[in-house]
Design a protein around this motif. Structure first.
Motif, PDB file in Angstrom:
ATOM      1  N   LYS A  38      38.439  21.486   2.181  1.00  0.00           N
ATOM      2  CA  LYS A  38      37.978  22.500   1.408  1.00  0.00           C
ATOM      3  C   LYS A  38      38.833  23.966   2.015  1.00  0.00           C
ATOM      4  N   PRO A  39      39.226  24.682   0.992  1.00  0.00           N
ATOM      5  CA  PRO A  39      39.894  25.917   1.400  1.00  0.00           C
ATOM      6  C   PRO A  39      38.754  26.994   2.120  1.00  0.00           C
ATOM      7  N   PHE A  40      39.501  27.536   3.128  1.00  0.00           N
ATOM      8  CA  PHE A  40      38.358  28.418   3.738  1.00  0.00           C
ATOM      9  C   PHE A  40      37.877  29.560   3.194  1.00  0.00           C
ATOM     10  N   GLN A  41      36.610  29.790   3.189  1.00  0.00           N
ATOM     11  CA  GLN A  41      36.105  30.887   2.801  1.00  0.00           C
ATOM     12  C   GLN A  41      34.596  31.081   3.602  1.00  0.00           C
ATOM     13  N   ASP A  42      33.712  32.000   3.351  1.00  0.00           N
ATOM     14  CA  ASP A  42      32.684  32.268   3.983  1.00  0.00           C
ATOM     15  C   ASP A  42      31.743  30.942   4.118  1.00  0.00           C
ATOM     16  N   ILE A  43      31.239  30.773   5.258  1.00  0.00           N
ATOM     17  CA  ILE A  43      30.684  29.355   5.643  1.00  0.00           C
ATOM     18  C   ILE A  43      29.415  29.281   4.736  1.00  0.00           C
ATOM     19  N   ASP A  44      28.796  30.296   4.239  1.00  0.00           N
ATOM     20  CA  ASP A  44      27.491  30.007   3.463  1.00  0.00           C
ATOM     21  C   ASP A  44      27.905  29.387   2.124  1.00  0.00           C
ATOM     22  N   MET A  45      28.876  30.009   1.596  1.00  0.00           N
ATOM     23  CA  MET A  45      29.583  29.582   0.403  1.00  0.00           C
ATOM     24  C   MET A  45      29.863  28.046   0.377  1.00  0.00           C
ATOM     25  N   THR A  46      30.784  27.747   1.489  1.00  0.00           N
ATOM     26  CA  THR A  46      31.020  26.194   1.606  1.00  0.00           C
ATOM     27  C   THR A  46      29.958  25.518   1.904  1.00  0.00           C
ATOM     28  N   MET A  47      29.033  25.968   2.537  1.00  0.00           N
ATOM     29  CA  MET A  47      27.629  25.026   2.569  1.00  0.00           C
ATOM     30  C   MET A  47      26.953  24.849   1.070  1.00  0.00           C
ATOM     31  N   MET A  48      27.086  25.871   0.373  1.00  0.00           N
ATOM     32  CA  MET A  48      26.286  25.604  -0.905  1.00  0.00           C
ATOM     33  C   MET A  48      27.186  24.724  -1.890  1.00  0.00           C
ATOM     34  N   LEU A  49      28.442  24.798  -1.717  1.00  0.00           N
ATOM     35  CA  LEU A  49      29.328  23.963  -2.529  1.00  0.00           C
ATOM     36  C   LEU A  49      29.558  22.594  -2.146  1.00  0.00           C
ATOM     37  N   SER A  50      28.912  22.049  -0.929  1.00  0.00           N
ATOM     38  CA  SER A  50      28.852  20.788  -0.155  1.00  0.00           C
ATOM     39  C   SER A  50      27.693  20.110  -0.075  1.00  0.00           C
ATOM     40  N   ALA A  51      26.467  20.663  -0.402  1.00  0.00           N
ATOM     41  CA  ALA A  51      25.483  19.868  -0.242  1.00  0.00           C
ATOM     42  C   ALA A  51      24.417  20.413  -1.293  1.00  0.00           C
ATOM     43  N   ASN A  52      23.138  19.948  -1.253  1.00  0.00           N
ATOM     44  CA  ASN A  52      22.030  20.517  -2.331  1.00  0.00           C
ATOM     45  C   ASN A  52      21.314  21.445  -1.551  1.00  0.00           C
TER      46      ASN A  52
END
Ligand SMILES: *[C@@H]1O[C@H](CO)[C@@H](O)[C@H](O)[C@H]1NC(C)=O
Ligand SMILES: *[C@@H]1O[C@H](CO)[C@@H](O)[C@H](O)[C@H]1NC(C)=O
Ligand SMILES: *[C@@H]1O[C@H](CO)[C@@H](O)[C@H](O)[C@H]1NC(C)=O
Length: 386
Positions: free
Chosen positions: A321-335
């Motif tokens: 996944k492209p780099f961005q703020d980790i909170d956003m990555t986290m929300m886009l990767s699990a429930n």
């Protein structure tokens, strides 16, 4: 003056971003200006009367920390509340080159450093804030113009190389710190205690966060209502939220009214049009830039419950996944779900410290933003945009 120039800069940059994105999602999703000054009083958590009488809803607390003293404070406060299974998980100190390189190497290992999400650029990262941390408008402005006629940075190394205002390292370090924690949790390296439950919750807390009064009674009562598919449940969030994300208790028949659970479904954190609308709306109604609560939805990683199985899923989903703020990555990767009435908050000491600067440089801004940052045990301020 500055606020107007910034508004048009933003519009111009978004227009440029639209041209850049050759057929991929070209929505105006690019606003992720996490902004919240933070003036509220944070009450000190009180120990419940007989903490040991309540079963712990999680196996252990993992405190993500770069500062030993802050960790000791967290541990002591948790001990007052009857929680002794607490361990320190080291984060990366962004001010040390060696640790920053390690952080970058870890992100690279997971393929998260090779490209950038379109909400990420040098000037955007200078606007990066959280409650208590005002954005650096001067730096953002400067980074914006320095890079206006250059091609956008393509990966995290380039982002770091171009950074003239020390806006990027912290974002990289925080992302890598959570990633390393998930990795170690998935590998069973952080667990110090034998627990009967097969895949228990762990509470991850950043070192400058405290739990709210009555958190334990509330968690005991409310956690069983969490949706069965929850993989991460945040005790704290900031930024926008939507009433439509309220999780309802499923009903047996149609004549029974659905009851609302204490949780919000943290999805579509970057639904762009809404953010843009929110920003423009507040802005056009006379708020200054520094008070515009332009944040993603359900932002923040201050405190969250996670299971080892969720960590394994995250590690799988974030690959490439492209780099961005980790909170956003986290929300886009699990429930992800969040407690609508937050159960944790920034520690008062930090708030005061940061607030002095915030109040000085932004005047009334802090007041406006207070209305948009959730406070302990309270309904979050209604989001007037939807
Ligand atoms: C992080 O590293 C810098 C530079 O070495 C140091 O001054 C600072 O004290 C460190 N922070 C912590 C919390 O250890
Ligand atoms: C980042 O991108 C630049 C330019 O495309 C490239 O030269 C460099 O090797 C890349 N670095 C990494 C770590 O991918
Ligand atoms: C549906 O819910 C109503 C209200 O709780 C209840 O009175 C009724 O008996 C329920 N009907 C069925 C078929 O379960």
């Amino acid at each position: 003056m500055q606020r107007w120039s910034f508004f048009w800069l933003l519009v111009a940059k978004l227009a440029v971003a639209e041209l850049d994105c050759d057929g991929v999602t070209c929505e105006v999703e690019s606003i992720h200006l996490l902004q919240h000054a933070h003036t509220r009083e944070v009450r000190k958590s009180k120990a419940p009367e007989r903490p040991e009488a309540l079963a712990s809803p999680f196996a252990e607390v993992l405190v993500l920390s770069i500062n030993e003293e802050k960790y000791k404070l967290s541990k002591a406060e948790l001990k007052d509340q009857g929680i002794v299974a607490v361990s320190r998980v080291k984060g990366f100190n962004a001010s040390r080159d060696s640790e920053l390189s390690e952080a970058l190497a870890l992100l690279t290992e997971y393929g998260n450093a090779n490209s950038l999400h379109h909400t990420v650029s040098n000037w955007m990262l200078c606007l990066h804030t959280s409650p208590g941390n005002p954005p650096n408008f001067g730096a953002a402005n400067s980074e914006f113009w320095r890079n206006f006629f250059r091609s956008s940075p393509r990966n995290v190394s380039e982002l770091l190389d171009r950074d003239q205002h020390n806006c990027v390292p912290k974002v990289v370090a925080i992302a890598a710190a959570h990633l390393r924690l998930w990795k170690e949790l998935a590998e069973g390296k952080l667990q110090t205690k034998e627990v009967e439950e097969k895949d228990p919750w762990y509470l991850v807390m950043e070192e400058d966060v405290d739990l709210c009064p009555y958190w334990r009674q509330r968690m005991e009562k409310e956690l069983p209502q969490a949706p069965a598919d929850a993989e991460i449940i945040k005790l704290y969030f900031f930024g926008h939220w939507r009433k439509e994300d309220e999780v309802k208790v499923s009903v047996r028949n149609d004549s029974e009214p659905a009851t609302v659970t204490p949780f919000l479904d943290a999805r579509d954190p970057l639904r762009g049009f809404d953010l843009f609308k929110a920003a423009s709306y507040e802005f056009l109604h006379g708020a200054s830039w520094s008070s515009v609560p332009v944040a993603g939805f359900y932002a923040g990683t201050q405190a969250y419950l996670i299971r080892p199985s969720s960590a394994r899923k995250l590690l799988k989903q974030i690959r490439g996944k492209p780099f961005q703020d980790i909170d956003m990555t986290m929300m886009l990767s699990a429930n992800n779900y969040v407690w609508r009435r937050v159960l944790a908050q920034g520690r008062p000491e930090n708030v005061d410290l940061l607030q002095d600067g915030a109040t000085e440089s932004h005047g009334s801004a802090a007041r406006t933003a207070t209305a948009t940052a959730p406070q302990c045990n309270m309904e979050p301020p209604s989001d007037q945009f939807w």
